[in-house]
Design a protein around this motif. Structure first.
Motif, PDB file in Angstrom:
ATOM      1  N   ILE A   8       0.835  -1.201   0.000  1.00  0.00           N
ATOM      2  CA  ILE A   8       0.000   0.000   0.000  1.00  0.00           C
ATOM      3  C   ILE A   8       0.873   1.256   0.000  1.00  0.00           C
ATOM      4  CG2 ILE A   8      -1.678   1.340   1.337  1.00  0.00           C
ATOM      5  CD1 ILE A   8      -2.741  -1.325   2.446  1.00  0.00           C
ATOM      6  N   LYS A   9       0.585   2.143  -0.930  1.00  0.00           N
ATOM      7  CA  LYS A   9       1.295   3.423  -0.977  1.00  0.00           C
ATOM      8  C   LYS A   9       0.695   4.397   0.032  1.00  0.00           C
ATOM      9  CE  LYS A   9       2.674   7.104  -4.188  1.00  0.00           C
ATOM     10  NZ  LYS A   9       4.113   7.022  -3.943  1.00  0.00           N
ATOM     11  N   ASP A  10      -0.626   4.543  -0.008  1.00  0.00           N
ATOM     12  CA  ASP A  10      -1.310   5.361   0.989  1.00  0.00           C
ATOM     13  C   ASP A  10      -2.801   5.061   0.977  1.00  0.00           C
ATOM     14  OD1 ASP A  10      -2.358   6.711  -1.210  1.00  0.00           O
ATOM     15  OD2 ASP A  10      -1.219   8.536  -0.898  1.00  0.00           O
ATOM     16  N   ILE A  11      -3.508   5.632   1.972  1.00  0.00           N
ATOM     17  CA  ILE A  11      -4.941   5.423   2.143  1.00  0.00           C
ATOM     18  C   ILE A  11      -5.601   6.762   2.422  1.00  0.00           C
ATOM     19  CG2 ILE A  11      -6.695   4.438   3.678  1.00  0.00           C
ATOM     20  CD1 ILE A  11      -4.730   2.114   4.219  1.00  0.00           C
ATOM     21  N   ASN A  12      -6.722   7.014   1.759  1.00  0.00           N
ATOM     22  CA  ASN A  12      -7.546   8.189   2.052  1.00  0.00           C
ATOM     23  C   ASN A  12      -8.970   7.714   2.285  1.00  0.00           C
ATOM     24  OD1 ASN A  12      -5.995  10.938   1.450  1.00  0.00           O
ATOM     25  ND2 ASN A  12      -5.291   9.422  -0.056  1.00  0.00           N
ATOM     26  N   PHE A  13      -9.434   7.800   3.525  1.00  0.00           N
ATOM     27  CA  PHE A  13     -10.761   7.303   3.869  1.00  0.00           C
ATOM     28  C   PHE A  13     -11.639   8.408   4.449  1.00  0.00           C
ATOM     29  CE2 PHE A  13      -9.346   2.637   4.666  1.00  0.00           C
ATOM     30  CZ  PHE A  13      -9.637   2.311   3.356  1.00  0.00           C
ATOM     31  N   ILE A  14     -12.924   8.311   4.169  1.00  0.00           N
ATOM     32  CA  ILE A  14     -13.935   9.118   4.858  1.00  0.00           C
ATOM     33  C   ILE A  14     -14.620   8.179   5.838  1.00  0.00           C
ATOM     34  CG2 ILE A  14     -16.092  10.390   4.621  1.00  0.00           C
ATOM     35  CD1 ILE A  14     -14.200  10.326   1.544  1.00  0.00           C
ATOM     36  N   MET A  15     -14.640   8.558   7.107  1.00  0.00           N
ATOM     37  CA  MET A  15     -15.231   7.709   8.131  1.00  0.00           C
ATOM     38  C   MET A  15     -15.734   8.568   9.280  1.00  0.00           C
ATOM     39  SD  MET A  15     -11.546   6.035   9.036  1.00  0.00           S
ATOM     40  CE  MET A  15     -12.142   4.848  10.207  1.00  0.00           C
ATOM     41  N   GLN A  16     -16.315   7.946  10.299  1.00  0.00           N
ATOM     42  CA  GLN A  16     -16.890   8.712  11.394  1.00  0.00           C
ATOM     43  C   GLN A  16     -15.801   9.440  12.170  1.00  0.00           C
ATOM     44  OE1 GLN A  16     -16.746   5.366  11.002  1.00  0.00           O
ATOM     45  NE2 GLN A  16     -17.626   4.332  12.799  1.00  0.00           N
TER      46      GLN A  16
END
Length: 266
Positions: A128-136
């Motif tokens: 994994i290079k990076d992660i962008n998440f929308i979460m609570q």
């Protein structure tokens, strides 16, 4: 077209166009990146993403939503790779092999399984290079929490052990349909290239933090009495009079390493 969202999937679709533009800007996709979206819904992020990227895969558990996306001309022309699957069962190595490069993961996560998804991705850290998440937001507050804060706990420690984490933007309920009852947050997570904590086996770390945070009102001398003596804590330079939330990740790693050595000597 009538859309029936399934409550058990925790589906909330992004509808605020300004927020969507901002999210894409923050992700900063490039044409050649190996992008993977979890939970595309009706394509609110997927459709603008294809303007910047040619290697996009989407993972969606809902067959009805996948079928709708497959009929979208923009996505058809962009050759989006549609994957009907539960992300918690999906082998991300298939996408690594296909594009021969590390993946960048993004998406608006179902609130009910957001932490499960993050923990599931641990096994693919090197891919994994990076992660962008929308979460609570309440979960994000725990992910980024520092020692001494009320949100600092087991989730903070385990995730920060492997990721550099940054909170990006707050997203109000009105930006979704249907409106969730909670505020959301966009978060950036990048696996360490060189992990600063140097802890290979997290078994003992999990054991220690489970015990200390189950007795978080007690000082270490009492919460860890069956694992460490006061003399050992002093030797390690850790104050036995502090509580679980005041111990840094480096100090927890010290404790875990020491406990592992003790068990090897038994």
């Amino acid at each position: 077209m009538k859309i029936f969202l399934k409550k058990n999937y925790g589906q909330h679709l992004l509808i605020n166009k300004n927020i969507i533009k901002n999210i894409i800007f923050l992700i900063n996709p490039k044409y050649h990146h190996n992008m993977v979206e979890i939970g595309p819904g009706l394509g609110s992020l997927t459709i603008p993403m294809v303007n910047y990227n040619k290697n996009l895969s989407v993972i969606e558990i809902d067959k009805n939503l996948i079928n709708i996306l497959k009929k979208n001309k923009i996505l058809i022309n962009a050759n989006v790779n549609f994957i009907l699957n539960n992300v918690l069962n999906f082998n991300f190595l298939n996408l690594i092999k296909k594009f021969k490069k590390r993946i960048r993961i993004f998406g608006s996560l179902p609130y009910n399984i957001s932490t499960k998804i993050i923990f599931y991705l641990f096994k693919y850290l090197s891919n994994i290079k990076d992660i962008n998440f929308i979460m609570q937001k309440e979960v994000v507050d725990c992910l980024i929490a520092q020692p001494g804060g009320r949100n600092y706990g087991r989730l903070s420690i385990i995730t920060q052990l492997f990721f550099k984490i940054k909170s990006l933007i707050k997203i109000n309920p009105s930006s979704f349909f249907p409106k969730p009852k909670i505020i959301s947050n966009m978060i950036y997570m990048r696996p360490y290239n060189n992990n600063p904590y140097n802890l290979n086996n997290i078994f003992f770390l999990k054991k220690i933090i489970k015990q200390t945070f189950s007795m978080r009102r007690k000082i270490l001398r009492n919460s860890l009495i069956n694992l460490f003596s006061i003399e050992e804590l002093n030797f390690l330079g850790i104050d036995y009079k502090i509580r679980a939330e005041d111990v840094s990740i480096s100090e927890y790693c010290q404790l875990a390493h020491w406990l592992e050595l003790k068990n090897k000597r038994l």
